[in-house]
Scaffold this active site. Structure first.
Site, PDB file in Angstrom:
ATOM      1  N   LYS A 197     -20.422  20.099  24.049  1.00  0.00           N
ATOM      2  CA  LYS A 197     -20.013  20.213  25.456  1.00  0.00           C
ATOM      3  C   LYS A 197     -18.506  20.394  25.563  1.00  0.00           C
ATOM      4  O   LYS A 197     -17.739  19.525  25.196  1.00  0.00           O
ATOM      5  CB  LYS A 197     -20.398  18.956  26.251  1.00  0.00           C
ATOM      6  CG  LYS A 197     -20.208  19.194  27.749  1.00  0.00           C
ATOM      7  CD  LYS A 197     -20.160  17.936  28.562  1.00  0.00           C
ATOM      8  CE  LYS A 197     -18.789  17.364  28.720  1.00  0.00           C
ATOM      9  NZ  LYS A 197     -17.828  18.200  29.450  1.00  0.00           N
ATOM     10  N   GLU A 271     -11.808  10.544  18.261  1.00  0.00           N
ATOM     11  CA  GLU A 271     -10.398  10.950  18.147  1.00  0.00           C
ATOM     12  C   GLU A 271      -9.816  10.811  19.548  1.00  0.00           C
ATOM     13  O   GLU A 271     -10.133  11.584  20.438  1.00  0.00           O
ATOM     14  CB  GLU A 271     -10.340  12.396  17.634  1.00  0.00           C
ATOM     15  CG  GLU A 271      -9.014  12.727  16.998  1.00  0.00           C
ATOM     16  CD  GLU A 271      -8.035  13.303  17.996  1.00  0.00           C
ATOM     17  OE1 GLU A 271      -7.291  12.497  18.607  1.00  0.00           O
ATOM     18  OE2 GLU A 271      -8.021  14.527  18.167  1.00  0.00           O
ATOM     19  N   CYS A 305      -2.674  15.029  21.843  1.00  0.00           N
ATOM     20  CA  CYS A 305      -2.904  13.605  21.564  1.00  0.00           C
ATOM     21  C   CYS A 305      -1.865  13.067  20.579  1.00  0.00           C
ATOM     22  O   CYS A 305      -1.507  11.902  20.626  1.00  0.00           O
ATOM     23  CB  CYS A 305      -4.315  13.392  21.044  1.00  0.00           C
ATOM     24  SG  CYS A 305      -4.770  14.559  19.778  1.00  0.00           S
ATOM     25  N   GLU A 402      -0.107   6.771  27.583  1.00  0.00           N
ATOM     26  CA  GLU A 402      -0.123   8.190  27.248  1.00  0.00           C
ATOM     27  C   GLU A 402       0.030   9.003  28.541  1.00  0.00           C
ATOM     28  O   GLU A 402      -0.798   8.919  29.441  1.00  0.00           O
ATOM     29  CB  GLU A 402      -1.456   8.520  26.582  1.00  0.00           C
ATOM     30  CG  GLU A 402      -1.501   9.897  25.991  1.00  0.00           C
ATOM     31  CD  GLU A 402      -2.827  10.193  25.297  1.00  0.00           C
ATOM     32  OE1 GLU A 402      -3.877   9.768  25.802  1.00  0.00           O
ATOM     33  OE2 GLU A 402      -2.804  10.869  24.256  1.00  0.00           O
TER      34      GLU A 402
END
Ligand code: NDP
Length: 492
Positions: A197, A271, A305, A402
């Site tokens: 997906k 991850e 990331c 983040e």
């Protein structure tokens, strides 16, 4: 620093560096008005009956209608993947599997311009990056894992490697085709079939990839692509016919998935996010380090990331570094992702832009000092200028959370011990950078930093042979390299 260097750093950025527009043509891409779901080797109408528009973040123009997969659609895709697994794919000679992967890699190379333009249109990243990074690396992943397909017995001697079965894969919007390649290549090389997906905001290159699969004559059902939102992802995770889940995305969703899979036999790799420290020692080659800082945080608008979003500078070179950094930031060109001169493209979605703005406002409120070079942002679309915060305390949200945007937080340190302590002071542990001339210091830092990937005198370098993954809240499991095969294998 010599007097001449000091003068250079203080001098204004040359204003005569205007570039004539150099847009890449969109003609190479032919979009359908509407896309169904790719199940069993063909596009089918979604049973859910639902569609949504994929929007260009640079212009807010709808590009195509894309299906939202519902539970019934996901179930069909899993059934197609199971059939393909049991009736052929897991049994064919590994060298035959390799042939398909080699074919996919070559077709990606041949059609790379088309893919690069579409990636930039749909996601907002500069064409320079999709052309020079995303596409070559995607093809390289397929080439690399094609090479392993018939050597698994040698890769894992005496362990009898066998495929796991059906892999459910969920990917984010920051590197749509590259993340697809990181997921699909090792899964196929080790004999599994796939239900993947893509993210809701960036499904188009995954849909074009279905065309590559047909061109490569991959047997139907070996790869199934179901578009949709988080609900479709959750369906894949909980479907009993899925044997392994591979997820890249936010830490919150990663935790949800881990909870959903607790107590089941499904394999899982996660991850997740990061808040990497890019550590600059006073003996580093400063101009190169400044390039590394720029690449570390402004590459792909900071939607990375492993972005070097916390800059740790040794106190003795703080002022010099910041002066050079600000000067370099003034040369970054923000704008049309399809322009070959663009360095910083559009923010991927309105939602992500709101998140960046909220965190930047929090940084200002908490007392950090903000700097943004003068730059004209386009009127339509979602944009954020390259930003740096100085006077940042470790407790500030901009030093802890983040941001996933072009925003850098600067901290200082005096000794290597202090650098390590500050670098590790985060719930994440995905990546880090070290800039120093001393090899022994690089090795010492690498031993003490809690991060899955550590770059020395460079940043954001990727290679399919090199494993990538995190510690702590950045997730577990590795993608890339020999390590990247293990999650797709069971051993007898
Ligand atoms: P998400 O984690 O929500 O999205 C990643 C993928 O997971 C998408 O395909 C998403 O679908 C899907 N998904 C969402 N909810 C679920 C669920 N409950 N079960 C299974 N799959 C799900 O990231 P966001 O797009 O919301 O981004 C939020 C933040 O996450 C960013 O600001 C950034 O900090 C971080 N992030 C980190 C990434 C990384 O590479 N580590 C990549 C992307 C984001 P859909 O997009 O259709 O909702």
């Amino acid at each position: 620093m010599t007097e001449l260097e000091r003068k250079q750093d203080r001098s204004p950025v040359p204003s005569g560096f205007d570039y004539a527009p150099a847009p890449e043509s969109r003609d190479v891409v032919r979009l359908e008005k509407r896309y169904g779901l790719f199940i069993g080797g063909e596009f089918v109408e979604p049973r859910s009956g639902e569609f949504h528009s994929s929007i260009s973040p640079a212009t807010e123009e709808p590009l195509a209608e894309v299906a939202y997969a519902g539970p019934e659609d996901v179930a069909l895709a899993v059934t197609a993947a199971r059939d393909a697994f049991e009736n052929g794919w897991s049994e064919i000679a590994p060298s035959e599997r390799a042939k398909y992967l080699f074919r996919i890699a070559r077709i990606l190379q041949e059609r790379s311009r088309e893919f690069a333009v579409l990636e930039s249109l749909d996601g907002g990243k500069p064409i320079r990056e999709s052309r020079d990074v995303d596409l070559p690396l995607s093809a390289a992943h397929f080439f690399y894992y094609a090479g392993w397909a018939d050597k698994l017995e040698y890769a894992f001697p005496s362990r009898k490697p066998r495929p796991v079965g059906v892999a459910g894969q969920i990917i984010p919007w920051n590197f749509p085709l590259l993340m697809l390649s990181w997921k699909i290549a090792p899964a196929l090389a080790s004999g599994n079939t796939v239900v993947l997906k893509p993210a809701e905001t960036t499904p188009l290159t995954a849909l074009l990839f279905c065309d590559v699969l047909r061109q490569a004559e991959l047997p139907p059902g070996v790869v199934n692509i179901v578009t949709g939102d988080g609900r479709a992802g959750a369906e894949i995770v909980k479907h009993p016919g899925v044997d392994k889940v591979a997820f890249t995305g936010s830490t919150d969703v990663g935790k949800e998935i881990q909870r959903a899979l607790a107590g089941t036999e499904k394999k899982l790799t996660l991850e997740l996010g990061g808040k990497a420290a890019n550590v600059i020692f006073d003996d580093a080659a400063l101009d190169q380090a400044v390039e590394g800082i720029i690449n570390g945080i402004y590459f792909n608008q900071g939607h990375v990331c492993c972005a070097g979003s916390r800059l740790l500078v040794q106190e003795t070179i703080y002022e010099q570094t910041i002066a050079k950094l600000k000067r370099r930031m003034g040369t970054l060109r923000v704008g049309d992702p399809l322009d070959k001169n663009t360095d910083v493209g559009a923010i991927n979605s309105k939602q992500q832009l709101d998140k960046i703005r909220e965190l930047v406002a929090a940084g200002e409120e908490e007392g950090a000092e903000i700097y943004q070079p003068p730059c004209r942002l386009p009127e339509k679309g979602w944009w954020f200028p390259p930003t740096v915060f100085t006077n940042v305390a470790q407790s500030y949200r901009i030093a802890q959370e983040e941001i996933f945007g072009p925003v850098l937080s600067v901290l200082t340190f005096r000794t290597p011990d202090e650098a390590v302590e500050k670098a590790n002071n985060t719930p994440y542990g995905l990546s880090a950078g070290v800039w120093t001339e001393k090899g022994s210091r690089i090795l010492w830092m690498a031993q003490h930093l809690r991060a899955g990937v550590i770059w020395a005198n460079t940043y954001n370098r990727f290679d399919p042979a090199s494993p990538f993954g995190g510690y702590k809240e950045s997730g577990f499991g590795r993608e890339g390299g020999l390590h990247g095969l293990e999650p797709y294998l069971r051993f007898e």
